[in-house]
Design a protein around this motif. Structure first.
Motif, mmCIF file in Angstrom:
data_model
loop_
_atom_site.group_PDB
_atom_site.id
_atom_site.type_symbol
_atom_site.label_atom_id
_atom_site.label_comp_id
_atom_site.label_asym_id
_atom_site.label_seq_id
_atom_site.Cartn_x
_atom_site.Cartn_y
_atom_site.Cartn_z
ATOM 1 N N ALA A 38 1.118 1.785 0.879
ATOM 2 C CA ALA A 38 -0.141 1.387 1.511
ATOM 3 C C ALA A 38 -0.590 0.019 1.017
ATOM 4 C CB ALA A 38 -1.217 2.439 1.232
ATOM 5 N N LEU A 39 -0.401 -0.247 -0.265
ATOM 6 C CA LEU A 39 -0.752 -1.565 -0.790
ATOM 7 C C LEU A 39 0.155 -2.639 -0.194
ATOM 8 C CD1 LEU A 39 -2.431 -3.338 -2.639
ATOM 9 C CD2 LEU A 39 -0.960 -2.652 -4.553
ATOM 10 N N ASP A 40 1.431 -2.315 -0.026
ATOM 11 C CA ASP A 40 2.339 -3.256 0.642
ATOM 12 C C ASP A 40 1.882 -3.526 2.072
ATOM 13 O OD1 ASP A 40 3.948 -3.453 -1.602
ATOM 14 O OD2 ASP A 40 5.408 -1.973 -0.909
ATOM 15 N N ALA A 41 1.477 -2.470 2.783
ATOM 16 C CA ALA A 41 0.997 -2.648 4.155
ATOM 17 C C ALA A 41 -0.252 -3.519 4.188
ATOM 18 C CB ALA A 41 0.722 -1.285 4.786
ATOM 19 N N HIS A 42 -1.156 -3.296 3.251
ATOM 20 C CA HIS A 42 -2.365 -4.115 3.147
ATOM 21 C C HIS A 42 -1.999 -5.596 3.073
ATOM 22 C CE1 HIS A 42 -6.304 -5.423 1.427
ATOM 23 N NE2 HIS A 42 -5.548 -6.176 0.650
ATOM 24 N N LYS A 43 -0.974 -5.910 2.293
ATOM 25 C CA LYS A 43 -0.571 -7.309 2.118
ATOM 26 C C LYS A 43 0.106 -7.856 3.365
ATOM 27 C CE LYS A 43 -0.034 -6.769 -2.894
ATOM 28 N NZ LYS A 43 0.926 -6.733 -4.033
ATOM 29 N N VAL A 44 1.002 -7.066 3.962
ATOM 30 C CA VAL A 44 1.703 -7.532 5.159
ATOM 31 C C VAL A 44 0.707 -7.800 6.288
ATOM 32 C CG1 VAL A 44 3.348 -6.873 6.957
ATOM 33 C CG2 VAL A 44 3.882 -6.417 4.556
ATOM 34 N N LEU A 45 -0.307 -6.948 6.390
ATOM 35 C CA LEU A 45 -1.304 -7.081 7.442
ATOM 36 C C LEU A 45 -2.333 -8.175 7.144
ATOM 37 C CD1 LEU A 45 -1.925 -3.271 7.988
ATOM 38 C CD2 LEU A 45 -0.890 -4.808 9.667
ATOM 39 N N SER A 46 -2.257 -8.778 5.956
ATOM 40 C CA SER A 46 -3.275 -9.750 5.525
ATOM 41 C C SER A 46 -4.674 -9.172 5.730
ATOM 42 C CB SER A 46 -3.133 -11.080 6.291
ATOM 43 O OG SER A 46 -1.872 -11.658 6.050
ATOM 44 N N SER A 47 -4.815 -7.918 5.298
ATOM 45 C CA SER A 47 -6.060 -7.198 5.540
ATOM 46 C C SER A 47 -7.157 -7.698 4.610
ATOM 47 C CB SER A 47 -5.834 -5.699 5.324
ATOM 48 O OG SER A 47 -6.969 -4.963 5.689
#
Length: 369
Positions: A293-302
């Protein structure tokens, strides 16, 4: 398999039956739902849907074998927690408020529109009320305290995400528009729901001039029984707002779809990401843990992310507080701490709009296409 082995990972009274009859992770219940039928396309072969990423279907024997190698985390007895304060009836132009209710049920209020995700108020995510994982606390917002619900998005047809008793209550009390993935409309139509719209990945529907909803890929699977595997579409949703897009991931593993969303929508104003039901680790292809989830947060530039899908139903092997505490430890190790909230149940917070950069403007335009 011995009873002692079963008892290590399931409550004794529901061990084998819960595994075979209720847990969506190993096939759901015995009652299959309707199936999508249509021409083949990139993620549909005419009978079954496929993931974009690598997420092979696990057999029951593979799941059981993996489970025997991992301890089951602890869950507390039911806690009658006090509900949160009633959310505002609506928020004004440019505003966005996110409220965690329980499991994957989140209230997103933006630009005068109220969107409810994967709502479940039932005691168990199950086709029958006496079998299946039982909730360990009440929903964070009482059903009676919900504001007017305009849109309900349902990510897929597993019982903890498409809870028909709750959907019926919403239909009776709020008459919202229900948005589902391909193949799921038939089930709600049969239940007498009046405003159901189904979307394929990347299809959008407009709610108001300012707000639209786009179905986006997820890396998961679907079924309501043992004979309808992958016959309806699973999805996440991006809600366009005047301050930038808000993303609800539904149930998903980490995969290439996050980069695809980042390319299409630009930075996310808000990402609601699942962190629980990630053990045994063989589930990581279809259930993100805190690291993914933290990786997704970064990829999404959230700009802001919110954790969900944890601490409500003991559906997998991670303990009740395991996902939340691991997320907090991971965040503390970051050189610059990301804004990734682990909200309390019933807690709501306002989310700032994205800066008015060209990328932010482009994300809104992409959502409207």
């Amino acid at each position: 398999m011995s009873q002692a082995s079963l008892a290590r990972w399931f409550p004794a009274s529901t061990a084998l039956w819960g595994l075979l009859a209720c847990a969506p992770l190993v096939g759901g219940c015995l009652f299959a739902g309707p199936s999508h039928r249509g021409p083949p396309m990139a993620h549909f072969d005419g009978e079954k849907f496929q993931n974009i990423g690598d997420a092979p279907m696990l057999s029951a024997s593979e799941l059981i074998g993996a489970a025997l190698k991992e301890p089951r985390g602890a869950w507390r007895e039911y806690e009658d927690l006090a509900p949160g304060r009633p959310p505002p009836e609506r928020v004004g132009p440019g505003k966005l408020k996110v409220t965690l209710i329980n499991h994957a049920t989140v209230l997103i209020q933006a630009d005068g529109v109220n969107v409810l995700t994967d709502p479940i108020y039932s005691e168990r995510p199950s086709p029958v009320p006496w079998v299946g994982p039982k909730r360990v606390h009440p929903p964070g917002i009482r059903f009676e305290d919900l504001p007017p619900i305009d849109v309900v998005v349902v990510s897929h047809n597993h019982y903890d995400h498409m809870d028909l008793p709750t959907l019926r209550r919403l239909e009776a009390a709020h008459h919202p528009r229900f948005i589902v993935g391909l193949g799921n409309k038939a089930l709600l139509d049969d239940e007498g729901f009046r405003h159901v719209e189904e979307l394929d990945w990347w299809q959008a529907t407009r709610v108001t001039p300012e707000v639209s909803v786009t179905a986006v890929p997820a890396q998961h699977r679907s079924n309501r029984g043992l004979t309808d595997q992958a016959e309806t579409l699973w999805a996440g949703y991006v809600v366009s707002t005047t301050g930038g897009p808000a993303f609800f991931a539904g149930d998903t593993g980490f995969g290439p779809h996050f980069a695809m969303m980042a390319a299409r929508f630009g930075p996310m104003r808000l990402s609601v990401l699942p962190i629980g039901a990630y053990r045994p680790r063989v589930l990581h292809t279809v259930h993100m843990g805190p690291r993914e989830a933290l990786d997704a947060h970064k990829v999404l530039s959230s700009s802001t992310s919110v954790a969900m899908h944890h601490n409500t139903f003991p559906m997998a092997f991670d303990g009740q507080d395991e996902a939340k505490f691991l997320l907090l430890r991971l965040l503390a190790r970051e050189e610059v701490r990301p804004r990734f909230w682990a909200l309390g149940f019933g807690e709501g917070r306002f989310v700032e709009p994205l800066p008015a950069t060209p990328a932010a403007v482009a994300s809104v335009c992409a959502a409207e296409r």
